[in-house]
Design an enzyme around this catalytic site. Structure first.
Site: not given
Ligand SMILES: O=P(O)(O)O[C@H]1O[C@H](CO)[C@@H](O)[C@H](O)[C@H]1O
Ligand SMILES: O=P(O)(O)O[C@H]1O[C@H](CO)[C@@H](O)[C@H](O)[C@H]1O
Lengths: 344, 344
Positions: A49, A52, A111, A151, A159, A162, A164, A166
Site C-alpha cells: 500500500c 501505509c 490500513h 472518495n 484506488s 487505506h 484517506h 483528498q
Molecule cells: O485522485 P484519485 O483518487 O486517483 O482519483 C479519483 O478522484 C479524483 C477526484 O475526485 C477524480 O478526478 C478521479 O476520476 C478519481 O479516480
C-alpha cells in the site's frame, strides 16, 4: 401527501436546480450490472500500500512512520502551483489557466480502518488536520477555494482502501460552489440569516427527514436529495467553515460522522461506498457571514451491496432522477442500529 | 499553446459552466477499479431477452414479431401521464407534480447488433421512428420536452444488451435543457444566428477538434468536453429538432452516427459504452429559431476497455475534471479506421 406518491420535482435551494422523484419506480426488476461485493482489508499494515507508514510511493518518496493523521502533496496532482497566468478568449472558445495544490490526507496509519470503525477521538484528529489545511492552504496567495473530500470504495473511483481523503485547493471558485454562493448571498441579503439555519430549523420541526442529531450538528436526508441515501451534516450554528469549530463542536462533528458512516455500513452490511465533501466559505480573504458549511455524502448504492443507482442518460441530458423519496430513505436510515454490524 | 499544457479551465458555452483540464495527469499509475470486459451477444435472438420480438416482458405484455424499429411505453416508467397537478411550497421545501411518458425504442429485432454494426439504412429507420415520436409526443397537451437517449453497456446502467434507447417526454423543461435554452436565446437575440452555427464554423476552420464530417453533419470533440472521448454531432444547418431533417440529411445523420460509434468501438476494440442524448427544441408550441439540435455522446472509458474515468468527489462537489485535452482526444479518434474492428 398525494404529491409525494407520484412523479414530482423537488427544488434544491442551494443550487436552484430540480430533481425528479419517481417513487413508483422501485418496483422495476433489476437485470443490470451487479457490482463486486466490497472486500475489506483485514491487515492493519499492507506492504504494497502506497499510503501505509514507512512505505515507498509511486514517485519514489517514502512515507514517514506516521502515527496520527498525515497529509502530503498528491504525487499525481490535477492542480499545480505556479501555473503562469494566461487567458484565452477567441470567440466561442474560452479558457484560463488555473493554479492550485492537491493533497492526500491519510486518516489513520491503520490500513484496515474506515471512518465508522475509527474511535471518535481519532476522527477528531482528522478534523484538526482538515482545519489546519483549510487555514494554511486558504491563506496562500492565489488560493480562493479549498475542497476537502473523500472518495470511498472502488465504486467511487478510489484506488486504495487505506483510509484517506483528498484536498484540492485552487485559485477559482468551482461551479458547484458558485451556485451555492449565489443561494447563500441572496438569502443573507434578504434575511440576515443563512439559508441553512432556516432550512434546518424547518427540518428539525418537521422531523421526517432527520437521521441523527446531537448538541451541535444535525444529519438529514435533504428534501432535494439526488443519491438514494444522500445525507447532509449541518452545524446548528451558522459556521462559515470548519476552522470555526471549537473543541466541543469538533467532538460532536466527529461523533456524527461516525454515526452517519456506521448507519451506511449497517444499511446493506457492507463497507458502504460514497463520495463525501465539505462545502464551505471561499478563502478569498472576504468575510462570509452568509455561508454555512455542510458535509454531504453521495453514496451510489440503491438496492443492495451490489446494485447501484446509475446517473446516466436522462440524468446527464436532463436532470437527476431518484426512485425512493427522501422521507423513505431517512426513515430506513434512522431505524438502523448505531453500532457497527461487524461489532454487534 | 502553453496554456493547454498546464491545468486550465475551459468554458462550456451551452451551459455556461467550466471544466478543469489537467493534461499532465495521465501519467498517474492506475491501481483502482477495473471493469469487466464487455461480452457481446452472439445470438440474433435470445429467448430470455424481454426486448426480442415475440417475447414476454416483465409485466406480462408480449412484444409483436417486429421487423423494423419498434417502440412501446416503458413498463417501469419514471414518468406517468395524468398526474394530478399539485404544487407544494412551504418555505424552503418546494415541489411540483410532473407528468410525462417514458418509452423504449428497440433499434432492431436482431439481439446481437449495436448502432455501429447496423446498416446505414437501418439506422435511418431508427431516426424515422425518433422523428415520429418527437412529433407525436411533443404534440400532446402537457408535453413540453422530449428527450431521446441511449444508455449503452452495463457500465452505463443499461440492463439489457438488446439494441435499444429510451424516450422520456414530460411537462417541464429539465435543468440541463434550461441552461442550453438560455445560451441559445441570448446568442440569438444578439446575433440572429444560433450559437452552434457560429461555433461549428469556428471549429471547422480550426480543424483540430473535428472527428468526422459529411455533407450535412459534423462530429467533433467539443472544446469544453467533460468525458474523455466525448463527441457532439451537429447538423451544419441550424435545425431546431430532428423532425426538420429531410431524407438526404437523415441519411447523413445515420452515416455519421455509424461512423462515430465505429470509431468508439475501434478505440479500445470493445463494444464501447456510452450515454448518448439528443438535445433539441422544447415542444412547448413556440417557434425555436434559436435552437440547434445536437446529439452528444458521453462515454466513460479513459485508458482501456476496462479503466474508466470516475466523476466523483471533486467532480461532484466542485466541477468536472478531465485528464486528456479535447485536441488529443479528437486526434486519437480521427486517426482510427472507419471500418469496425470485428470486420476488418
Ligand atoms: O485522485 P484519485 O483518487 O486517483 O482519483 C479519483 O478522484 C479524483 C477526484 O475526485 C477524480 O478526478 C478521479 O476520476 C478519481 O479516480
Ligand atoms: O430505465 P432503465 O434502463 O432501467 O434505467 C437506466 O436509465 C435511466 C435513465 O437514464 C436511469 O434513471 C437509471 O438509473 C438507469 O439504470
Amino acid at each position: 401527501m398525494q404529491l409525494y406518491e407520484k412523479p414530482h420535482y423537488r427544488l434544491n435551494i442551494l443550487t436552484n436546480e430540480w430533481v425528479l422523484v419517481s417513487p413508483q419506480r422501485t418496483k422495476r426488476p433489476w437485470q443490470g450490472k451487479s457490482e463486486k461485493a466490497v472486500v475489506v482489508p483485514q491487515k492493519t499494515y499492507d506492504p504494497s500500500c502506497y499510503l501505509c507508514p514507512g512505505n515507498v510511493r509511486a514517485n519514489g518518496a517514502t512515507n514517514p512512520e506516521y502515527t496520527e493523521p498525515y497529509s502530503f502533496v498528491n504525487d499525481f496532482a490535477a492542480l499545480l502551483p505556479d501555473v503562469p497566468h494566461e487567458v484565452f478568449n477567441q470567440g466561442l472558445t474560452q479558457a484560463k489557466s488555473e493554479s492550485g495544490i492537491c493533497k492526500v490526507v491519510c486518516f489513520s496509519p491503520d490500513h484496515s480502518l474506515t471512518l465508522p470503525l475509527m474511535k471518535v477521538e481519532d476522527i477528531e484528529k482528522v478534523i484538526v488536520l482538515w482545519q489546519k489545511e483549510y487555514d494554511e492552504l486558504g491563506k496562500l496567495p492565489d488560493i480562493n477555494h479549498v475542497l476537502i473530500f473523500e472518495n470511498k470504495g472502488e465504486l467511487m473511483g478510489c484506488s486504495n482502501p487505506h483510509p484517506h481523503g483528498q484536498i484540492w485547493a485552487q485559485q477559482s471558485i468551482p461551479t458547484e460552489v458558485l451556485k451555492k454562493n449565489n443561494a447563500f448571498a441572496s438569502y443573507w441579503e434578504q434575511h440576515q440569516k443563512t439559508i441553512l439555519s432556516d432550512y434546518i430549523s424547518q427540518e428539525i420541526e418537521a422531523g421526517e427527514r432527520i437521521v441523527v442529531q446531537n448538541n451541535h450538528f444535525v444529519a438529514l436526508v435533504p428534501y432535494w436529495a439526488v443519491w438514494p441515501y444522500e445525507i447532509m451534516i449541518v452545524p446548528l450554528e451558522p459556521l462559515a467553515h470548519i476552522s470555526q469549530l471549537d473543541e466541543a463542536q469538533r467532538n460532536s462533528f466527529a461523533q456524527i460522522i461516525k454515526e452517519v458512516t456506521t448507519l451506511y455500513d449497517n444499511l446493506f452490511e457492507t463497507s458502504f461506498p460514497y463520495s463525501a465533501g465539505i462545502n464551505q466559505a471561499p478563502t478569498d480573504g472576504k468575510d462570509h457571514p452568509e455561508w454555512h458549511f455542510h458535509m454531504s455524502f453521495y453514496p451510489p448504492l440503491l438496492r443492495s451491496a451490489t446494485v447501484k443507482k446509475f446517473m446516466v442518460g436522462y440524468e446527464m441530458f436532463a436532470n437527476p432522477q431518484r426512485d425512493i423519496t427522501a422521507e423513505q430513505a431517512a426513515d430506513i436510515l434512522r431505524k438502523l442500529p448505531l453500532i457497527h454490524y461487524t461489532k454487534a
